[in-house]
Design an enzyme around this catalytic site. Sequence first.
Site, PDB file in Angstrom:
ATOM      1  N   TYR A 157       0.832  -1.199   0.000  1.00 41.36           N
ATOM      2  CA  TYR A 157       0.000   0.000   0.000  1.00 41.36           C
ATOM      3  C   TYR A 157       0.868   1.251   0.000  1.00 41.36           C
ATOM      4  O   TYR A 157       0.609   2.202  -0.758  1.00 41.36           O
ATOM      5  CB  TYR A 157      -0.930  -0.004   1.220  1.00 41.36           C
ATOM      6  CG  TYR A 157      -1.945   1.100   1.200  1.00 41.36           C
ATOM      7  CD1 TYR A 157      -3.036   1.050   0.346  1.00 41.36           C
ATOM      8  CD2 TYR A 157      -1.815   2.217   2.031  1.00 41.36           C
ATOM      9  CE1 TYR A 157      -3.979   2.067   0.310  1.00 41.36           C
ATOM     10  CE2 TYR A 157      -2.741   3.234   2.004  1.00 41.36           C
ATOM     11  CZ  TYR A 157      -3.829   3.159   1.153  1.00 41.36           C
ATOM     12  OH  TYR A 157      -4.746   4.176   1.114  1.00 41.36           O
ATOM     13  N   LYS A 161       1.026   4.219  -3.056  1.00 44.16           N
ATOM     14  CA  LYS A 161       0.690   5.623  -2.812  1.00 44.16           C
ATOM     15  C   LYS A 161       1.903   6.544  -2.981  1.00 44.16           C
ATOM     16  O   LYS A 161       1.754   7.714  -3.377  1.00 44.16           O
ATOM     17  CB  LYS A 161       0.066   5.772  -1.427  1.00 44.16           C
ATOM     18  CG  LYS A 161      -1.283   5.057  -1.288  1.00 44.16           C
ATOM     19  CD  LYS A 161      -2.291   5.556  -2.305  1.00 44.16           C
ATOM     20  CE  LYS A 161      -3.675   4.968  -2.098  1.00 44.16           C
ATOM     21  NZ  LYS A 161      -4.669   5.500  -3.056  1.00 44.16           N
TER      22      LYS A 161
END
Length: 256
Positions: A157, A161
């Site tokens: 994750y 990002k």
Amino acid sequence: MTTRVALVTGAAQGIGQAIALRLAKDGLDVAVDDIASKATELDLLVKQIQGLGRRAIALTEDVTQEHGVKRMVEQTVTALGSLDVMVANAGVGTRKIVTIAETDISDWDALLAVNLRGVVMCYKYAAQQMIKQGTGGRIIGASSICGLKGYANLGSYCVSKAAVRSLTQSSALELKEYNIQVNAYAPGIINTALTRDDLHDEELGGPTSNSKRIMRIPDAKTGHVNDVASLVSYLASPEAHFITGQTMAVDDAQSL
């Protein structure tokens, strides 16, 4: 004055829904997109936007599919007349809390397909349309505080990002000659379906408590979807003409 048009992906709920409604309140017509299983929620959102006096359409294209993203932009322009603001909001989280030594690459591939590949294609086809129109525009992507610093056991994750942050910088440099500003927002702990865990949150003392435990920021303040929508509203506004290439935290200093 010609009404501007926005396209918001991942709009059926949470942050995306709040952004779509805020842009409608700001006077923009709005196309809202999400996966096909969210069609009912999208139809309700369209009615809300129309209730604010704006035009709206619902789209069910998958942002991981290039032909779908291209069609999404084309349908927006055909139905509403232009594309002036692209909000590449669609994203997924992970429930698998693992170290890099334990990671399953197939899980990385699935997450990056939405959080990075989907954003790349939204940027690509929005840029093509805005260049064609010749009137500038705003491209706004979804990063995270996990894109501003790393968190243990959340590698996939965080990488997805952080990549959005880098993509935003590169795209801003490439597109500024066309008067297209490219920025991203980086939410902290926001009370959404992505951060809630009904089972563990109840044990730990309230909504988003499990996310805070996983990220090791147990005392972090929980934000609301409108906190993010307010920032996107500003980045989409004429007043933000001198801001580009930035990834702005909405996190009560959680990323510091």
